[in-house]
Scaffold this active site. Structure first.
Site, PDB file in Angstrom:
ATOM      1  N   GLN A  97       0.837  -1.211   0.000  1.00 45.94           N
ATOM      2  CA  GLN A  97       0.000   0.000   0.000  1.00 45.94           C
ATOM      3  C   GLN A  97       0.872   1.261   0.000  1.00 45.94           C
ATOM      4  O   GLN A  97       0.499   2.285   0.580  1.00 45.94           O
ATOM      5  CB  GLN A  97      -0.938  -0.013   1.206  1.00 45.94           C
ATOM      6  CG  GLN A  97      -2.156  -0.904   1.031  1.00 45.94           C
ATOM      7  CD  GLN A  97      -3.047  -0.445  -0.122  1.00 45.94           C
ATOM      8  OE1 GLN A  97      -3.121   0.746  -0.443  1.00 45.94           O
ATOM      9  NE2 GLN A  97      -3.744  -1.379  -0.740  1.00 45.94           N
ATOM     10  N   SER A  98       2.009   1.195  -0.643  1.00 44.79           N
ATOM     11  CA  SER A  98       2.923   2.330  -0.660  1.00 44.79           C
ATOM     12  C   SER A  98       2.305   3.564  -1.338  1.00 44.79           C
ATOM     13  O   SER A  98       1.894   3.508  -2.504  1.00 44.79           O
ATOM     14  CB  SER A  98       4.194   1.927  -1.401  1.00 44.79           C
ATOM     15  OG  SER A  98       4.952   3.070  -1.746  1.00 44.79           O
ATOM     16  N   ASN A  99       2.263   4.657  -0.596  1.00 48.19           N
ATOM     17  CA  ASN A  99       1.826   5.925  -1.191  1.00 48.19           C
ATOM     18  C   ASN A  99       2.847   6.414  -2.206  1.00 48.19           C
ATOM     19  O   ASN A  99       2.493   7.009  -3.225  1.00 48.19           O
ATOM     20  CB  ASN A  99       1.684   6.997  -0.103  1.00 48.19           C
ATOM     21  CG  ASN A  99       0.613   6.653   0.901  1.00 48.19           C
ATOM     22  OD1 ASN A  99      -0.518   6.371   0.534  1.00 48.19           O
ATOM     23  ND2 ASN A  99       0.971   6.655   2.184  1.00 48.19           N
TER      24      ASN A  99
END
Ligand SMILES: *Cc1c(COP(=O)(O)O)cnc(C)c1O
Length: 359
Positions: A97-99
């Site tokens: 879920q890396s921004n």
């Protein structure tokens, strides 16, 4: 020539705040990706109810909509470097879920580049949050083991780069979180805005606080405060690893920056202050206390924090206010670095909180 790159040429940098030190190098090229400047808001209701200093929020969650948060500031410089080197593909990595990866995927498309993401973790049946946007942007995604560490992930990215080279492409690796000597410029430049914000608000904040996940935001703020003469302590709340790890990581980035850009500043003398003790159960795992802070801030101020970064860091600020850490302060600034898509990916933890939907 890329349109964004051209437009950048006359991007207005605040004229009223001069670079306080002529010992600093000038800003390198940047592409226009973010909606800047972002506003500075005071959280009067919340500050009053806590009884500590006035808390201000630099709304970097408003630096764009899908392409929002702190990573877009770094990407303005990182992608300018990639384009200047004639790259056609950017490779980066992070958590599932890396921004940063989502922002890179979208920003790459704005620059007409292919993006390849190396994500730690297992895909769920239906992708959500940031991962959904990664796919929507047409990023190529390779999953790797959840426990792949920082160095190993960089090795895998270097392997991918070789692979693209062999295919005749010109790949460019952007490090995890966009935190390297080039990415530091994002928050160095942000300090021009902060200096202006403080002048307009008539405040001299004692602290500027951010969530620290790969260190580039904090490192940039440390340099930027020197650059633009902001007399505040920069405090990073680590959301993973520990204070020692980040002190070394950030020190390393600052030294690399100083050497590469030939800045006449003793980066080894700059303090790197990490507020450790709020990681909780681990990266991306928020305690009930953090969730309740996220709910409280949304309901008192209409500002959405996230469980991975800003919620944890803001919760730390509220806890420290209670303990008297900011007893001498009249004003503190919290950098709201974005992350709403990470919140959406953790829906169940939110709607199972007691009283969540009882209004
Ligand atoms: C990446 C990220 C951070 C941490 O910034 P670093 O520069 O990696 O330390 C904080 N908040 C959000 C929402 C992020 O995505």
């Amino acid at each position: 020539m890329n349109g964004l790159f051209e437009k950048n040429k006359d991007r207005p940098i605040k004229k009223t705040i001069a670079n306080k030190s002529n010992l600093f190098p000038s800003l390198p090229p940047r592409v226009t990706l973010a909606q800047l400047p972002t506003p500075l808001h005071s959280l009067d209701r919340l500050s009053r109810s806590i009884g500590g200093p006035r808390i201000w929020v630099k709304r970097d969650d408003l630096s764009g909509s899908t392409l929002s948060g702190n990573k877009v500031r770094k990407l303005e410089f990182l992608l300018a470097a990639a384009l200047a080197n004639g790259c056609d593909t950017v490779i980066t990595g992070g958590g599932i879920q890396s921004n940063h990866c989502r922002a890179t995927a979208l920003a790459a498309k704005q620059c007409g580049l292919h993006a390849h993401l190396l994500l730690r973790g297992k895909p769920t049946q239906c992708p959500e949050g940031n991962l959904l946007l990664d796919y929507l942007a047409g990023a190529q995604v390779t999953f790797c083991d959840e426990n792949t560490d920082y160095d190993r992930l960089h090795d895998l990215m270097a392997e991918q780069r070789e692979y693209y080279r062999q295919l005749g492409h010109n790949p460019w690796v952007i490090p995890i979180g966009g935190s390297d000597r080039c990415g530091l410029w994002g928050y160095i430049a942000a300090c021009a805005e902060l200096a202006e914000d403080c002048a307009v608000a008539g405040i001299a904040p004692s602290h500027i606080i951010c969530a620290t996940g790969s260190g580039g935001t904090q490192g940039g703020l440390i340099l930027g405060c020197q650059y633009y003469g902001i007399n505040a302590r920069v405090l990073g709340v680590n959301v993973c690893d520990d204070a020692r790890w980040f002190e070394q990581k950030i020190r390393g980035d600052l030294c690399a920056w100083q050497q590469h850009y030939q800045a006449h500043i003793k980066v080894n003398d700059l303090p790197i202050e990490i507020l450790d003790g709020y990681v909780g159960a681990g990266y991306a795992l928020a305690s009930e206390h953090v969730w309740d802070t996220i709910i409280r801030v949304a309901r008192s101020e209409g500002i959405v924090l996230d469980p991975v970064y800003t919620g944890k860091a803001f919760d730390a600020v509220l806890c420290e206010i209670k303990k008297g850490y900011f007893a001498e302060s009249s004003d503190i600034i919290f950098i709201s670095t974005g992350g709403i898509f990470g919140l959406l990916a953790q829906r169940p933890a939110l709607y199972t909180r007691p009283h969540f939907s009882k209004y």
